[in-house]
Structure formats: C-alpha cells, structure tokens
Enzyme design. Sequence first.
Site, mmCIF file in Angstrom:
data_model
loop_
_atom_site.group_PDB
_atom_site.id
_atom_site.type_symbol
_atom_site.label_atom_id
_atom_site.label_comp_id
_atom_site.label_asym_id
_atom_site.label_seq_id
_atom_site.Cartn_x
_atom_site.Cartn_y
_atom_site.Cartn_z
ATOM 1 N N ALA A 192 0.944 49.383 24.798
ATOM 2 C CA ALA A 192 0.124 48.382 25.647
ATOM 3 C C ALA A 192 -0.866 47.215 24.819
ATOM 4 O O ALA A 192 -0.676 47.550 23.692
ATOM 5 C CB ALA A 192 -0.925 49.380 26.657
ATOM 6 N N ASN A 193 -1.347 46.450 25.507
ATOM 7 C CA ASN A 193 -2.189 45.425 24.880
ATOM 8 C C ASN A 193 -3.634 45.666 25.598
ATOM 9 O O ASN A 193 -3.779 46.221 26.384
ATOM 10 C CB ASN A 193 -1.576 43.971 25.342
ATOM 11 C CG ASN A 193 -0.598 43.637 24.491
ATOM 12 O OD1 ASN A 193 -0.368 43.906 23.484
ATOM 13 N ND2 ASN A 193 0.421 42.585 25.455
#
Length: 412
Positions: free
Chosen positions: A219-220
């Site tokens: 994820a970011n």
Amino acid sequence: MTLPMTLKDKRILLIISGGIAAYKSLDLIRRLRERGARVIPLMTAGAQQFVTPLAVGALAAGHVYTDLFSREDEQDVGHIRLARDCDLVLVAPATADLMAKMANGLADDLASTVLLATDRPVLIAPAMNPRMWAHPATLRNAETLAGDGIGFVGPNAGEMAEGGEAGLGRMAEPLEIVAAVEAHIGGDGGKVSGPLAGRKAIVTSGPTHEPIDPVRYIANRSSGRQGHAIAAALAKLGADVTLVSGPVGIADPPGIRVVHVERAEEMLEAVLAGLPADIAVMVAAVADWRVATTAGEKIKKKPGEAPPPLQLAENPDILKTVGHHAQRPKLVVGFAAETQNLETNAREKLKRKGADLIVANDVSPGTGIMGGSRNSVRVVSKAGIDAWPDLSKEEVAERLAALIAERLAALS
C-alpha cells in the site's frame, strides 16, 4: 440554541432495519425533527428486536409502519403511498441483508417493497461488521446501488459493538446523516446550483491495497483526506460527484455517491464505469505494483529459511488511461507525490498522462503531508507552474474546485 429549519416541511420516510446501530435511529429522528422535518418511521422485524415501535413512534410523534399485510395500513395500498408521499427515503441503518434485497430487486417485506416501489431519492447509511462490509458480495451490491443512483453516507471506521472488532462498518453518526439529508433535499428544495451545476465529476481518493496473502498487502501512505475534501468541494459548487475510494479510515463526504474499492484494478473498473464525465480528478495514491500471484493462505515464516521472493506485476495506470480514453473528460487533473525533482517530474507526468493539470506536492520524510491535515502544492499546466501557499487540505480542495470551474467555463 435555535437550529436553522433547513428541512422545514420535508417528509422523510425513515426505514430502520435490524442491527445494533438501530439505537442511533432514535437520536437521528430527534435531529431531523429539530430541523423541521416530518419523519415517517418504518421498521423491519429485525429492527424491532433492537428498539421498540413505541420509542420510535414517541420520538417521531406519529404512526410506525411495520407490516406489509396490515389491515389498517393497507386498505388504500399503503406501501405505495409510503413510497411516493415523501421527499426522501432514508435507510438507517442499512444492513447487508437489506442492501442485497435492494440491489437485486427483492420485495418480501414492507421495507423492501417500499424501496422497490419508490420514485423518490434514496439515501442509505450502511452498518455492519467490517468483514461483512468488505465481503465481495456486499461491495458488489454497494456498487450496483451507487450505479442505480442510491446515495450513501458512511460507513465509518471504528470499534464495533462486538468486543475486539474494529474497522470499516460503523453507521455514520446522526449529525453526519442529517448533513447528507440536507445536501440531498435541504435548503433550496434539492435544486442544484453553483458554477458546476450539471457537470459530472469522478474523483479517486486514498490508497489501494494490493494483497500478498489474506493478511498482508502492499500500500501507499495515503489517508484519503485530500481526495475526499476535493470531492466535497466539487459537490459544493454543484457538481454531480462520484468518489471512488480506496481503504481509508475517514467518513464518506455527506451526500456524495461513493464506490469503495480495495485494489488498483477495481479502482480502474469503477472509474471507467463512471464515464462519460466532465471532470476527472485522480487523487488516489495507487500502488504502482501488485503481487503477480496472491497466496491463498498466510505465508508462514520458517526458521532458517529466507523469505519467499515476491514477483511483482505492474498495476494499470488509471490517470493515463483516463487521459487518453475515447471518452476522456473535458478536464483531467492528476496528482504527483514526489520526494525529488518535484517540478520536473510533474511536467513530465502532465505530458505523459494526458492531463490538463497536475497538482504536485513534496512528500519527503518530515513534510507530514501524507496522512496529515495540511498540504503545500504546485499546480502545473502547459501554461506554467502556480505555487500555492501552505494550506489546509480543505482550503486546497476549495481553491482547486474553483480553478476547475473557471477552466471549464473557459472551455464552454
């Protein structure tokens, strides 16, 4: 303190379905009536296991509808009268079961029959266990309902009634629901005004989660605050906004159609489903890569052995796809989160992705932008670069929405 009568003489058909969040409906009724609304309550059999018709009727100061085959209520085909004789149908809480009935056109009780028969705007406040909300069937039903024009408020993230459970699934708070109702039918009677009235906008927000196995993902570090604020600012100027949101821990903007997704491929599918549109603002921090093959079971750590290699595959480029699409919106705005060469990278992205504007920000360690409440951006276009001062994310959203309205007016 006297509250403004923002819902004066509005008739709200409130459908209460069976979940522990039904207790919030009591406060919701009070809040709606404080603002001048007339609340007509309808309770499912499940709802009556959590709150009583006596309590609901006392707060609503009126009759509570419960039975599709009531001799008293159905003498004049009461379910059709209920479905039509209102300004808005509000479902709070909306359980996974009732959402499934709505998405598939089922009508086996009073609530589902009224929902199938109504020609009025419908707003729902989902409430369920996080795993129920995240189930593919529920997300599929939510997307279907959004596509049918059903409005959503929530669900929110937080602790569940059952001990030890937390996540996305809590019903929105009563005041959030009231704000969403006001956005639908309040003030000017539901007439849409503003410089973006009649314009359709698609906004993406938050991160994407690309699963490695059932418990891990790539994820970011995005909170979704900026994207959600932009969606709300565009709606405030009159736009018909669809917000495609990755997994976030913040509430949906009131009165805005929201499609919840997890992976980049799902986000692209939802964005393309929203075309044609006048405006696309791609704010989401989409993961560039995903694991080529997701493990069906949790990958176990084995003593003395190196971790298994992760083979990555490139995710679809949503901004580039929209920027070069046959149904390309009139105005395409992208975001560039950079840690070096901010302006150079933003200019290159503007050209490569087919965007009209790139909103660039420096997310180097220590800036506090990713996940924070403030932002410092440069707006890059073919005409040059406009450096904005440090602002709250809501102020950035309002300035960007005004700029979008200005540029669209110039294109007309």
